[in-house]
Write a protein that holds these residues in place. Sequence first.
Motif, PDB file in Angstrom:
ATOM      1  N   ALA A  90     -12.355  87.446  27.660  1.00 33.17           N
ATOM      2  CA  ALA A  90     -13.650  87.437  28.368  1.00 33.17           C
ATOM      3  C   ALA A  90     -14.726  86.794  27.500  1.00 33.17           C
ATOM      4  O   ALA A  90     -15.583  86.054  28.003  1.00 33.17           O
ATOM      5  CB  ALA A  90     -14.053  88.854  28.750  1.00 33.17           C
ATOM      6  N   GLY A  91     -14.704  87.062  26.205  1.00 32.83           N
ATOM      7  CA  GLY A  91     -15.669  86.417  25.298  1.00 32.83           C
ATOM      8  C   GLY A  91     -15.462  84.917  25.234  1.00 32.83           C
ATOM      9  O   GLY A  91     -16.425  84.147  25.176  1.00 32.83           O
ATOM     10  N   TRP A  92     -14.226  84.484  25.254  1.00 33.88           N
ATOM     11  CA  TRP A  92     -13.938  83.052  25.237  1.00 33.88           C
ATOM     12  C   TRP A  92     -14.412  82.402  26.537  1.00 33.88           C
ATOM     13  O   TRP A  92     -14.944  81.297  26.527  1.00 33.88           O
ATOM     14  CB  TRP A  92     -12.452  82.838  25.036  1.00 33.88           C
ATOM     15  N   ALA A  93     -14.237  83.113  27.654  1.00 31.46           N
ATOM     16  CA  ALA A  93     -14.644  82.565  28.948  1.00 31.46           C
ATOM     17  C   ALA A  93     -16.163  82.511  29.081  1.00 31.46           C
ATOM     18  O   ALA A  93     -16.693  81.613  29.729  1.00 31.46           O
ATOM     19  CB  ALA A  93     -14.061  83.398  30.083  1.00 31.46           C
ATOM     20  N   THR A  94     -16.879  83.461  28.478  1.00 33.44           N
ATOM     21  CA  THR A  94     -18.338  83.500  28.649  1.00 33.44           C
ATOM     22  C   THR A  94     -19.100  82.770  27.561  1.00 33.44           C
ATOM     23  O   THR A  94     -20.084  82.095  27.847  1.00 33.44           O
ATOM     24  CB  THR A  94     -18.833  84.960  28.710  1.00 33.44           C
ATOM     25  N   SER A  95     -18.668  82.895  26.302  1.00 36.79           N
ATOM     26  CA  SER A  95     -19.451  82.271  25.222  1.00 36.79           C
ATOM     27  C   SER A  95     -18.705  81.156  24.508  1.00 36.79           C
ATOM     28  O   SER A  95     -19.272  80.510  23.632  1.00 36.79           O
ATOM     29  CB  SER A  95     -19.872  83.333  24.204  1.00 36.79           C
ATOM     30  N   GLY A  96     -17.455  80.932  24.816  1.00 37.52           N
ATOM     31  CA  GLY A  96     -16.709  79.847  24.203  1.00 37.52           C
ATOM     32  C   GLY A  96     -16.031  80.215  22.891  1.00 37.52           C
ATOM     33  O   GLY A  96     -15.381  79.374  22.287  1.00 37.52           O
ATOM     34  N   THR A  97     -16.185  81.449  22.421  1.00 34.32           N
ATOM     35  CA  THR A  97     -15.500  81.887  21.199  1.00 34.32           C
ATOM     36  C   THR A  97     -14.707  83.146  21.510  1.00 34.32           C
ATOM     37  O   THR A  97     -15.115  83.965  22.336  1.00 34.32           O
ATOM     38  CB  THR A  97     -16.490  82.202  20.061  1.00 34.32           C
ATOM     39  N   LEU A  98     -13.567  83.295  20.828  1.00 38.84           N
ATOM     40  CA  LEU A  98     -12.782  84.507  21.020  1.00 38.84           C
ATOM     41  C   LEU A  98     -13.551  85.705  20.471  1.00 38.84           C
ATOM     42  O   LEU A  98     -13.988  85.692  19.322  1.00 38.84           O
ATOM     43  CB  LEU A  98     -11.429  84.395  20.309  1.00 38.84           C
ATOM     44  N   ALA A  99     -13.713  86.711  21.282  1.00 41.89           N
ATOM     45  CA  ALA A  99     -14.486  87.891  20.893  1.00 41.89           C
ATOM     46  C   ALA A  99     -13.572  88.916  20.235  1.00 41.89           C
ATOM     47  O   ALA A  99     -13.214  89.921  20.825  1.00 41.89           O
ATOM     48  CB  ALA A  99     -15.185  88.481  22.115  1.00 41.89           C
ATOM     49  N   GLY A 143     -24.578  87.703  19.641  1.00 44.84           N
ATOM     50  CA  GLY A 143     -24.554  86.709  20.715  1.00 44.84           C
ATOM     51  C   GLY A 143     -23.293  86.809  21.558  1.00 44.84           C
ATOM     52  O   GLY A 143     -23.333  86.665  22.779  1.00 44.84           O
ATOM     53  N   VAL A 144     -22.183  87.088  20.904  1.00 43.79           N
ATOM     54  CA  VAL A 144     -20.917  87.194  21.626  1.00 43.79           C
ATOM     55  C   VAL A 144     -20.880  88.484  22.431  1.00 43.79           C
ATOM     56  O   VAL A 144     -20.447  88.505  23.589  1.00 43.79           O
ATOM     57  CB  VAL A 144     -19.726  87.129  20.640  1.00 43.79           C
ATOM     58  N   ALA A 145     -21.366  89.588  21.852  1.00 45.76           N
ATOM     59  CA  ALA A 145     -21.355  90.876  22.543  1.00 45.76           C
ATOM     60  C   ALA A 145     -22.280  90.865  23.757  1.00 45.76           C
ATOM     61  O   ALA A 145     -21.961  91.472  24.785  1.00 45.76           O
ATOM     62  CB  ALA A 145     -21.771  91.991  21.588  1.00 45.76           C
ATOM     63  N   ASP A 146     -23.410  90.174  23.651  1.00 53.68           N
ATOM     64  CA  ASP A 146     -24.342  90.115  24.778  1.00 53.68           C
ATOM     65  C   ASP A 146     -23.809  89.271  25.928  1.00 53.68           C
ATOM     66  O   ASP A 146     -24.199  89.480  27.077  1.00 53.68           O
ATOM     67  CB  ASP A 146     -25.693  89.559  24.312  1.00 53.68           C
TER      68      ASP A 146
END
Length: 162
Positions: free
Chosen positions: A44-53, A78-81
């Motif tokens: 989900a982090g990769w899909a939303t912010s472009g980095t693996l969360a 930034g990734v958590a938000d």
Amino acid sequence: MSMERSRRSRFTNVAPTAGEFTVAVLLAGVFFFLITPLVVQAIAGWATSGTLALPNGHLLEAYGGLLRGRFGVGLADGVADALPSDAVMWMLTLLGEVLVLGAAVVLGMWMRDLTGTGSRHGLATPTQAAQALGLPRLRKSAAVIRPDLYARTGRRTPVGSK
């Protein structure tokens, strides 16, 4: 060691017992159950912010947050938000757990067919062997086919062998 003993030792069952499989399956199940929420969070982090969360170095904090029902604990701000709401993340985690469980069932059934009780891949039943060879030939060749059961006694050994 006698020749008969060495024949028997060749035909012993060396497959793992059912208890070893049970322990391995339980440990693998616990591992995949615990890792699935973090994998869902990473995707989900990769899909939303472009980095693996992934919570690099903060694994205990991440699991503590999951126990309290919150995703994104232990991640950069930034990734958590950028992660979706916790309710959406829990639904995605539930979907991920169902997928992992389905894959485990399919893999388990395949392994049971491959190694389970009664799996005789490559071995003919006595009826099939009798049909293929004929009963007289099967009885004549019994010592060659199953030397552990039909060993000839009193055979002369060639000179120089034990």
